[in-house]
Design a protein around this motif. Structure first.
Motif: not given
Length: 314
Positions: A6, A31, A33, A72
């Protein structure tokens, strides 16, 4: 578990929004976050929300309060050099990996085709500037083919429409950081950087000019190194290309050039003309300055994330 790392982006302007779209469409290991801004009405935050990305308009403080902040691992900072100093201090306190897209230069300069993964495990890596990402590889290409690069100068011309408030606030830092990176990464003994915000309508594509004054090494070797570097950059920025054939001029003893801090010098002047067409993930294709900066940051972060995931799986 998605099998990806993330990440968050601080800065919902042109650069941050382009990077978000790249991550969502092309990243192998990352990806989204969070998307972080300070203007609740910014297009970047609105787009992120429509795409299902958690958002906050409360800046770094808002990010720290988000429910998924603990998950994250990577934070991209696309704000300004001044803001990055504080942002980085807070993020380092929490052990986050920071990819700096501002000219703050707290961490080591990183250009994928020059030093690639050399700084991959540093807590903060600096992506220099858009002009630096486009031109310093060419200074380096000349340097590896000669005995000495006495001087390197770059002129980056970008469409005014592709330069948001953060870019405009960083003009002084752009010239200082890029000039220093021409020396540190490019290998020139003296570096100079100039940026031009072109107001032409319709907007013009990013154009860059690189000048070097070198000693030792022949024209064929220099040109071959430049062409090889062009192909290396194109692997992650497909719109990166030479605009025309490399130009050479001999600077002889009858007309030496004076270089501040060095004195009078002679040698072979090389002129490299580039253009960078963007992938149009956010702004149109003329914004190659966004594309090369965000692409370089994404490649760097993706490589780090791959290593992180491998360690987690071991």
């Amino acid at each position: 578990m998605s099998g990806k790392v993330k990440c968050a982006i601080i800065g919902s302007g042109n650069i941050g929004t382009d990077l978000m779209i790249k991550i969502m469409r092309t990243s192998k290991n990352l990806e989204m976050g969070a998307m972080v801004g300070i203007d609740p009405n910014s297009d970047g935050l609105a787009r992120a929300a429509r795409l299902g990305v958690p958002v906050t308009h409360e800046g770094i403080e808002g990010l720290l309060k988000m429910a998924n902040y603990k998950d994250i691992r990577v934070v991209f900072d696309a704000t300004s050099a001044g803001a990055h100093v504080r942002n980085n201090a807070l993020l380092q306190r929490d052990g986050k990996k920071v990819i700096d897209l501002t000219p703050a230069a707290i961490g080591p300069f990183t250009i994928p085709v020059i030093n690639g993964d050399a700084n991959i495990n540093e807590p903060n890596v600096n992506m220099v500037t858009c002009g630096g990402q486009a031109t310093i590889p060419m200074v380096y290409a000349v340097r590896r083919a000669v005995e000495r690069v006495v001087y390197g100068e770059i002129v980056a011309s970008i469409s005014s429409k592709s330069a948001g408030p953060g870019t405009r606030a960083n003009i002084d830092e752009f010239t200082e950081t890029t000039s220093k990176a021409i020396e540190v990464l490019g290998g020139a003994e003296r570096g100079k950087a100039i940026i031009v915000l072109n107001p032409a309508e319709p907007p013009l594509i990013m154009r860059d000019t690189v000048f070097t004054l070198s000693q030792g090494g022949g024209r064929d070797a220099i040109e071959a190194s430049i062409l090889e570097m062009e192909q290396a950059v194109r692997k992650y920025v497909p719109g990166y290309r030479l605009k025309q054939k490399v130009q050479f001029e001999v600077i002889g003893d009858n007309a030496p050039v004076r270089i501040p801090g060095i004195g009078y010098a002679t040698g072979l002047k090389t002129t490299i003309l580039l253009e960078v067409e963007g992938a149009a993930h956010y702004l149109p294709a003329y914004a190659g300055n966004l594309d090369i900066m965000t692409s370089a940051a994404l490649v760097t972060a993706d490589h780090w994330a791959a290593q992180y995931l491998a360690k987690e799986a071991a």
